[in-house]
Design a protein around this motif. Structure first.
Motif, PDB file in Angstrom:
ATOM      1  N   LEU A  81       0.748  -1.252   0.196  1.00  0.00           N
ATOM      2  CA  LEU A  81      -0.066   0.029  -0.048  1.00  0.00           C
ATOM      3  C   LEU A  81       0.483   1.405   0.108  1.00  0.00           C
ATOM      4  O   LEU A  81       1.903   1.356   0.761  1.00  0.00           O
ATOM      5  N   CYS A  82       0.480   2.236  -0.910  1.00  0.00           N
ATOM      6  CA  CYS A  82       1.409   3.383  -1.070  1.00  0.00           C
ATOM      7  C   CYS A  82       1.210   4.287   0.105  1.00  0.00           C
ATOM      8  O   CYS A  82      -0.080   4.563   0.543  1.00  0.00           O
ATOM      9  N   ARG A  83       2.247   4.716   0.721  1.00  0.00           N
ATOM     10  CA  ARG A  83       2.420   5.527   1.856  1.00  0.00           C
ATOM     11  C   ARG A  83       2.923   7.204   1.483  1.00  0.00           C
ATOM     12  O   ARG A  83       3.092   7.843   2.393  1.00  0.00           O
ATOM     13  N   ALA A  84       2.982   7.305   0.208  1.00  0.00           N
ATOM     14  CA  ALA A  84       3.613   8.658  -0.152  1.00  0.00           C
ATOM     15  C   ALA A  84       2.633   9.808  -0.266  1.00  0.00           C
ATOM     16  O   ALA A  84       1.600   9.540  -0.196  1.00  0.00           O
ATOM     17  N   GLU A  85       3.120  10.858  -0.547  1.00  0.00           N
ATOM     18  CA  GLU A  85       2.538  12.133  -0.486  1.00  0.00           C
ATOM     19  C   GLU A  85       1.014  12.101  -1.022  1.00  0.00           C
ATOM     20  O   GLU A  85       0.146  12.513  -0.635  1.00  0.00           O
ATOM     21  N   SER A  86       1.027  11.815  -2.403  1.00  0.00           N
ATOM     22  CA  SER A  86      -0.183  11.878  -3.247  1.00  0.00           C
ATOM     23  C   SER A  86      -1.064  10.931  -2.578  1.00  0.00           C
ATOM     24  O   SER A  86      -2.468  11.450  -2.671  1.00  0.00           O
ATOM     25  N   CYS A  87      -0.807   9.774  -2.216  1.00  0.00           N
ATOM     26  CA  CYS A  87      -1.907   9.035  -1.988  1.00  0.00           C
ATOM     27  C   CYS A  87      -2.291   9.467  -0.304  1.00  0.00           C
ATOM     28  O   CYS A  87      -3.363   9.255  -0.202  1.00  0.00           O
ATOM     29  N   GLN A  88      -1.374   9.999   0.240  1.00  0.00           N
ATOM     30  CA  GLN A  88      -1.722  10.352   1.672  1.00  0.00           C
ATOM     31  C   GLN A  88      -3.076  11.551   1.400  1.00  0.00           C
ATOM     32  O   GLN A  88      -3.719  11.299   2.255  1.00  0.00           O
ATOM     33  N   TYR A 122       6.410   3.413  -1.345  1.00  0.00           N
ATOM     34  CA  TYR A 122       6.544   5.162  -1.375  1.00  0.00           C
ATOM     35  C   TYR A 122       6.495   5.398  -2.962  1.00  0.00           C
ATOM     36  O   TYR A 122       7.545   5.406  -3.121  1.00  0.00           O
ATOM     37  N   CYS A 123       5.571   5.413  -3.294  1.00  0.00           N
ATOM     38  CA  CYS A 123       5.235   5.796  -4.679  1.00  0.00           C
ATOM     39  C   CYS A 123       5.531   5.003  -5.741  1.00  0.00           C
ATOM     40  O   CYS A 123       6.491   4.279  -6.003  1.00  0.00           O
ATOM     41  N   LEU A 124       4.363   4.435  -6.318  1.00  0.00           N
ATOM     42  CA  LEU A 124       4.302   3.527  -7.307  1.00  0.00           C
ATOM     43  C   LEU A 124       3.980   4.160  -8.751  1.00  0.00           C
ATOM     44  O   LEU A 124       3.941   3.531  -9.955  1.00  0.00           O
ATOM     45  N   GLY A 125       4.191   5.357  -9.011  1.00  0.00           N
ATOM     46  CA  GLY A 125       4.012   6.193 -10.182  1.00  0.00           C
ATOM     47  C   GLY A 125       2.587   6.256 -10.515  1.00  0.00           C
ATOM     48  O   GLY A 125       1.979   6.289 -11.659  1.00  0.00           O
ATOM     49  N   LEU A 126       1.548   5.921  -9.438  1.00  0.00           N
ATOM     50  CA  LEU A 126       0.225   5.714  -9.787  1.00  0.00           C
ATOM     51  C   LEU A 126      -0.603   7.139  -9.385  1.00  0.00           C
ATOM     52  O   LEU A 126      -1.764   7.004  -8.858  1.00  0.00           O
ATOM     53  N   CYS A 127       0.314   8.137  -9.071  1.00  0.00           N
ATOM     54  CA  CYS A 127      -0.360   9.210  -8.093  1.00  0.00           C
ATOM     55  C   CYS A 127      -1.602   9.743  -8.873  1.00  0.00           C
ATOM     56  O   CYS A 127      -2.422  10.153  -7.899  1.00  0.00           O
ATOM     57  N   ALA A 128      -1.734   9.781 -10.113  1.00  0.00           N
ATOM     58  CA  ALA A 128      -3.298  10.129 -10.873  1.00  0.00           C
ATOM     59  C   ALA A 128      -4.393   9.332 -10.521  1.00  0.00           C
ATOM     60  O   ALA A 128      -5.417   9.727 -10.458  1.00  0.00           O
ATOM     61  N   HIS A 129      -4.154   7.992  -9.695  1.00  0.00           N
ATOM     62  CA  HIS A 129      -4.954   7.080  -9.261  1.00  0.00           C
ATOM     63  C   HIS A 129      -5.039   6.800  -7.784  1.00  0.00           C
ATOM     64  O   HIS A 129      -5.422   5.836  -7.651  1.00  0.00           O
ATOM     65  N   SER A 130      -4.466   7.766  -6.952  1.00  0.00           N
ATOM     66  CA  SER A 130      -4.120   7.649  -5.823  1.00  0.00           C
ATOM     67  C   SER A 130      -5.855   7.247  -5.115  1.00  0.00           C
ATOM     68  O   SER A 130      -6.718   7.938  -5.604  1.00  0.00           O
ATOM     69  N   PRO A 131      -5.547   6.728  -3.800  1.00  0.00           N
ATOM     70  CA  PRO A 131      -4.489   5.895  -3.559  1.00  0.00           C
ATOM     71  C   PRO A 131      -3.985   4.763  -4.027  1.00  0.00           C
ATOM     72  O   PRO A 131      -4.942   3.780  -4.510  1.00  0.00           O
TER      73      PRO A 131
END
Ligand code: FES
Length: 158
Positions: A81-88, A122-131
């Protein structure tokens, strides 16, 4: 599903030897070890320290410093599970916390039945589809409670 093979010291040495010519071989070796065995066993630390001519303490420090390396075998399925900024910013922390509470796991933990390991990424490059998340390496966008519960139940069945 993880396709790791059982720990084997001779195979580990082959992997180490194959990477020794690289500049800064420690991390590539550790990644290759985890790729092969599904985790980085404590037993590889002295082996690596000797091959890289550094102390066991230094080697242990490298292995424990990086969150990428597992210290125990993973479950049959791995959910990251992504815990980086955009997903947060899209509520990932609460979604993850609630999910972990529901399935009674902590970050990095594996279900008692061995079905699922949940890890942070920490970031999957899926930020446009966060989380965002990865389930057995497959990217999943717009993760919510329902999706996570489905994945946990799917993991139990296979
Ligand atoms: S921050 Fe989560 S995918 Fe980029």
């Amino acid at each position: 599903m993880s396709g790791a093979v059982p720990w084997n010291e001779a195979r580990a040495q082959e992997i180490i030897d194959a990477h020794l010519g690289l500049e800064g071989p420690a991390l590539p070796i550790l990644h290759a070890i985890q790729e092969e065995f599904g985790y980085v066993p404590e037993a590889v630390v002295p082996q690596l320290a000797q091959s890289l001519n550094i102390s066991r303490a230094e080697m242990h420090g490298v292995v424990t410093f990086y969150h990428d390396f597992r210290h125990a075998p993973a479950g049959r399925h791995v959910l990251k599970l992504c815990r980086a900024e955009s997903c947060q910013s899209m509520g990932s922390e609460k979604i993850a916390k609630d999910f972990l509470e529901r399935i009674k796991l902590e970050w990095g933990g594996t279900a008692n039945d061995g079905s699922l390991t949940v890890e942070a990424i920490y970031c999957l490059g899926l930020c446009a589809h966060s989380p965002g998340a990865l389930y057995d390496g497959e990217p999943i966008g717009r993760v919510d409670a329902e999706i996570l519960d489905e994945l946990a139940s799917e993991a139990q069945k296979s």
